[in-house]
Design a protein around this motif. Structure first.
Motif, PDB file in Angstrom:
ATOM      1  N   LYS C 298       0.827  -1.205   0.000  1.00 34.83           N
ATOM      2  CA  LYS C 298       0.000   0.000   0.000  1.00 34.83           C
ATOM      3  C   LYS C 298       0.864   1.258   0.000  1.00 34.83           C
ATOM      4  O   LYS C 298       2.054   1.207   0.358  1.00 34.83           O
ATOM      5  CB  LYS C 298      -0.949  -0.002   1.205  1.00 34.83           C
ATOM      6  CG  LYS C 298      -0.306   0.282   2.561  1.00 34.83           C
ATOM      7  CD  LYS C 298      -1.381   0.403   3.646  1.00 34.83           C
ATOM      8  CE  LYS C 298      -0.769   0.761   5.002  1.00 34.83           C
ATOM      9  NZ  LYS C 298      -1.776   0.912   6.059  1.00 34.83           N
TER      10      LYS C 298
ATOM     11  N   VAL D 252      -4.563  -1.500  -3.980  1.00 37.58           N
ATOM     12  CA  VAL D 252      -3.753  -0.480  -3.287  1.00 37.58           C
ATOM     13  C   VAL D 252      -2.484  -0.162  -4.069  1.00 37.58           C
ATOM     14  O   VAL D 252      -1.911   0.924  -3.923  1.00 37.58           O
ATOM     15  CB  VAL D 252      -3.325  -0.894  -1.858  1.00 37.58           C
ATOM     16  CG1 VAL D 252      -4.548  -1.141  -0.970  1.00 37.58           C
ATOM     17  CG2 VAL D 252      -2.405  -2.109  -1.861  1.00 37.58           C
ATOM     18  N   ASN D 260      -6.128   6.097  -0.063  1.00 39.01           N
ATOM     19  CA  ASN D 260      -6.127   4.786   0.575  1.00 39.01           C
ATOM     20  C   ASN D 260      -6.271   4.863   2.101  1.00 39.01           C
ATOM     21  O   ASN D 260      -6.840   3.968   2.731  1.00 39.01           O
ATOM     22  CB  ASN D 260      -4.839   4.038   0.216  1.00 39.01           C
ATOM     23  CG  ASN D 260      -4.849   2.608   0.705  1.00 39.01           C
ATOM     24  OD1 ASN D 260      -5.697   1.812   0.320  1.00 39.01           O
ATOM     25  ND2 ASN D 260      -3.927   2.290   1.612  1.00 39.01           N
ATOM     26  N   HIS D 277     -10.925   1.053   3.355  1.00 40.79           N
ATOM     27  CA  HIS D 277      -9.955   0.520   2.394  1.00 40.79           C
ATOM     28  C   HIS D 277      -9.059  -0.526   3.062  1.00 40.79           C
ATOM     29  O   HIS D 277      -8.593  -1.462   2.433  1.00 40.79           O
ATOM     30  CB  HIS D 277      -9.072   1.651   1.849  1.00 40.79           C
ATOM     31  CG  HIS D 277      -9.844   2.700   1.129  1.00 40.79           C
ATOM     32  ND1 HIS D 277     -10.507   2.467  -0.053  1.00 40.79           N
ATOM     33  CD2 HIS D 277     -10.080   4.006   1.418  1.00 40.79           C
ATOM     34  CE1 HIS D 277     -11.109   3.575  -0.459  1.00 40.79           C
ATOM     35  NE2 HIS D 277     -10.871   4.527   0.414  1.00 40.79           N
TER      36      HIS D 277
END
Lengths: 366, 366, 366, 366
Positions: C298, D252, D260, D277
């Motif tokens: 992420k 992501v 995010n 998320h």
């Protein structure tokens, strides 16, 4: 943790209560290719079976093992081996009374304190029947050890204060008397003494000795997973054990270093020890000598003689335990001691396989 | 497994050799919010420190602990606590000789067999310094137990065959003699006896007793992770221990069931036991009585007296161990016994928290 | 379990907070005889070090590792290896503000909920510095794998939506761009794109691919300890990972069985697969092909852009995270992915050594 | 490790082969006092049972569970719960052919490589029947979670490329179509598409989504035993899983940090997240939001269509897998996903009980 799991590499999970559907064990981590049949396991179960003499409980338990998984074409497949022994002689009615009070020397009180209630029928999980799973799994461990040339032998060293004599020591005798005693004369003395105690409604304890032979040096992990530490745990996990000692054991407390140390010497090109005060383990690792340990077994707590206790309503009461109980547990516990020793040794043998990178490399190239 | 890890819920990993950079431990699983400073740990380390009398090694080890992680604003954070004690008095030169042979009673031979070679300086990992990590981690476990009202006390019960007398038993005395002995008169006798043995270049052993108080009933997991089984392992993981017994211990082998069973009775509305032959544990679970166990400690293997052994070239040789060694390990081992007991009890206390769904529910709603 | 312990046979315990005294790891279960120096470990630590380009945090962290135990004469001894990296650039003042609120995308809130409070300095235990212990331990695992001929290589497959091209794939390029990307052209595009996002105070994520080569067939334990299951856990234990896939991964959801199955064929007398949709693992065990997996990373949660959140007094507030943060974590996470893969493979390789009794027997006789 | 054991606090050991005597599981660590009957477990087993539609295998498996231990008077006793399902429709003759070659996409080859031979009947231990033990144990975990107000729901999100629509999402629909799909229209499309593929002798895969609700914040252990890491392992331990993602998952990789990150806000005096998320987990610990993850399931490897492979004599051959196989595994795997999720959550919930000393103290005084 969760209590009923033993071993890290050769791992077992036992289950079952005295008066439930059955008892059993699952073995996770048994290597593939070990020849194994129900007969191999039954042989050991038969050795611990009750009802084989007047000195053990007259209950007839026909403990027949069934293998449910992990075997194909007569060999282990490397997958979990599930073993079950159905309970047959369940006479729960016998036990309705003991539901209401705490038997001295038993786990009734502590089970209730821990779990809020208990399966009181025949002691439930704390029954001696719990050891069936150990003996069954131990039989598999034993098969592996045999294949590596390692042997494990336990016997009654002392019962009710009557000890075997080193001079008369003869392992062949074990099978000839109902006590697993390697000394015919001592066994005879025990028989007479025990009969008397049994008639008085009492019970007796004893000492079991176990010898493990042909373990290569270096098995056992320094610091916490010492071979002797794991054996100590294994033995103390057996219900009736109250003491454990290795080699000279408690006698070392009075010994001098100069006596207690075992001198090394060369013999036929190999390093050996002149004596074995250490009991075959140095720094937690096998040293190549015989591994010798002893476990002290308490007298069976179930006795006919009158005892003081309390009931669940909080009254002081008097009780006399009825039912068919072992007046001594030693002879049958011998088999459990061997099984637990086998499980411990196999586990640490496997653990030891990653001790050296050179051997790992060689192995990886096999 | 891998040897240097202990505990499942309050888990420790110790590390370090006698003559490496240092020794230490990491504790994984310590709850958040425990007030903890280096002083808390140092206090226990100081109790095991050598060089405090003529009866322990004259080596001065200035074992100063540093906390490297897991503490914030004076409290544990719930993350791993890393503790390190730097080695200071490293005189490796002293040890060059013992590199070439196997000291009797030591782990030199088994280390070589297992690993192919060994760090021979001061015994390396099998040195008594390894216990520093245990004592440091045990000090944290002790803080948790204190907060729950549980106490652990060990002491020398017997040294070189000289035992304390129950009549003169006085815990206050432990700190007043160099033996951790709760009996001034026995301590005096030991002093005289030991001096003689030391002068002869020999060493002596003894028995340590430990009492754990105020553990609620039900701690310990039936079957394999019995409280006594885990204590047995914990004690036998200490290098010099050769025997372990709970309550009456080996004496049960000669007892009758009617004597050995502890009667229950009501006292102030609570269930108590009239006697404590069982040593505070029934069926592997604490029963609310004092938990009482003993460990047999062997004489220190490092002795000045001449011994037979072999060297790495396979020759039979004669040796006399030089260097500054403890003529007895009992007084310092008392601290290690307490630490290992604390680690064992905390681990099983935590384990016990999931024994009942009703309590789990209550807890989850907190 | 306690969280900071990984592995069963090659077991590690990591410790340390961003702004405590340091971070580190202890490895328990490393075989004896592995040549190991601080340089071996430092090499890997240097690869994950921040401050090496404008695309990672400009913080200079001079992460110097010290080996405290387990090594003697340049080789591992089989005893625990303790590694420590002292924290140097601790500027706790920077962090006083974030003590009062919960940063979005971070573990601040969950740490407080779990433990009641938290070491807020630099993220404490949830800081990226926690991975130093993993990389250090992984470096040792890597040494073992090298000795067995096994290699592990990870790289950035995609950053901020810009993917490498299979045609331009060239592992040599990884070291030549700041992104660990095996494609010069893609790296260039990432550089331009990232600069823009960074200037806007934002952050980006990506995908890391890892290839493990030369693992013999059969490594991994059927059912729960499958090689892919343990890799999945290992990867998801890395803070920023949100997805994991093996071989064709999520694409299998749309595939037909006839396409997805890899046909076997004989090649030079060996069984091989024509394709590798499976990613080198069948039934949880290595099948001899390359093991190929990907992890989705992420975007770094610490961004300068304004965000909504709440403080500890329960007010809704607006924040902008200051400090020197990585605008992307992918390039440095590549090193952590390799380390965790190495730890997982070594552990299961060791586990696999007891799969067959015939090999155990052979080994025992070595 | 040993492969067939899962969980540390709520620990299970599964066993059994497709064509052996049966399959089953032992649960060690289930708290006492959970109301439990065979019907509770049968209910879940029935959901995974084959032969319920034309889209799963037409094999009729009458999987009837028997509880062998651990229950007394309708409640768990705290001791191990042994569950067994006898195999009934064992037609080993069907499988004699596949003994001689390696089915593509199956574990035949890797089993042989690991163990030297395999129980080839019906896939042996790698058969889908292995999951019966998981579902049975999961049913018990589910009972515990229900008591704490936690729910776990999985469903087919996509099959053979046909996905459910968020607009038509309706959990009630799952029970009304043979696909466990919460969208009637999508289910209809799958039915048509699948029929075609099945007729062509092929198979299809899909994606399962799972939602866990009402887990309090803080469950999961930072670093290695993160809740998502353990879920990842749990899911990847299911035979057909090739991908796992949490929350936005692989998406992501293309997201910006500003998008995010989930903003925190106050709602009715509680901290909540505006978006999810993250999928309900931050830093490896539950954050109080729904925990949402997905697993990618590969097409069933057993297909009628012709495939290339090799036999044990090392010949390249062509095969067509006969027998009654699932053309898709997704609908039945939904039940296994729920079971594995339940086992994972219970284990970490229990683990979390020792996170704080203040709560431990309160608990100890209960």
């Amino acid at each position: 943790m969760a209590g009923s799991t033993f071993g890290n590499r050769f791992k077992i999970m036992t289950w079952g209560e005295s008066h439930g559907a059955g008892v059993g064990v699952v073995v996770d981590g048994c290597p593939a290719g070990v020849p194994l049949s129900e007969a191999d396991i039954q042989k050991q179960l038969n050795r611990r079976k009750p009802g084989q003499s007047q000195f053990t409980t007259p209950r007839k338990e026909d403990d027949e093992v069934e293998i449910l998984s992990g075997i194909f074409e007569g060999k282990t497949t490397g997958t979990p081996i599930s073993l079950v022994v159905r309970n047959k002689t369940q006479r729960s009615a016998d036990y309705s009374e003991i539901a209401s009070y705490y038997r001295p020397g038993h786990a009734d009180y502590t089970f209730d304190m821990k779990y809020g209630f208990r399966d009181y029928r025949g002691g439930g999980r704390s029954s001696g029947r719990e050891t069936i799973g150990r003996v069954a799994a131990g039989a598999i461990a034993m098969k592996i050890l045999e294949q590596l040339g390692i042997s494990i032998t336990a016997y009654a060293k002392e019962i009710g204060g009557i000890a075997i004599s080193p001079e008369r020591f003869n392992l062949q005798e074990c099978a000839k008397n109902p006590f697993n005693m390697p000394d015919a004369q001592a066994a005879q003395a025990v028989a007479e003494d025990a009969k008397e105690k049994i008639e008085a409604g009492d019970s007796i304890g004893g000492i079991i000795e176990c010898v493990i032979q042909n373990v290569k040096p270096g098995v056992g992990e320094p610091v916490f997973d010492k071979l002797d530490a794991n054996l100590a745990k294994a033995m103390f996990s057996i219900g009736a054990v109250k003491g454990f000692e290795l080699g000279d054991g408690f006698a070392v407390a009075k010994a001098l270093g100069s006596d207690n140390n075992d001198a090394f010497k060369m013999q036929n090109g190999k390093v050996v020890k002149e004596t074995n005060h250490a009991g075959g383990i140095l720094g937690g690792m096998s040293d190549g000598s015989d591994i010798v340990f002893r476990a002290a077994i308490k007298p069976t707590p179930s006795i006919r003689a009158t005892q003081q206790t309390v009931n669940k309503s909080g009254d002081n009461i008097e009780v006399s335990i009825k039912g068919r109980h072992d007046p001594m547990i030693v002879p049958r516990a011998v088999v459990v001691v061997e099984a637990m020793a086998a499980l411990t040794v196999v586990d640490l043998l496997f653990e030891n396989m990653t001790a050296r990178i050179d051997k790992i490399e060689e192995f990886y190239k096999m």
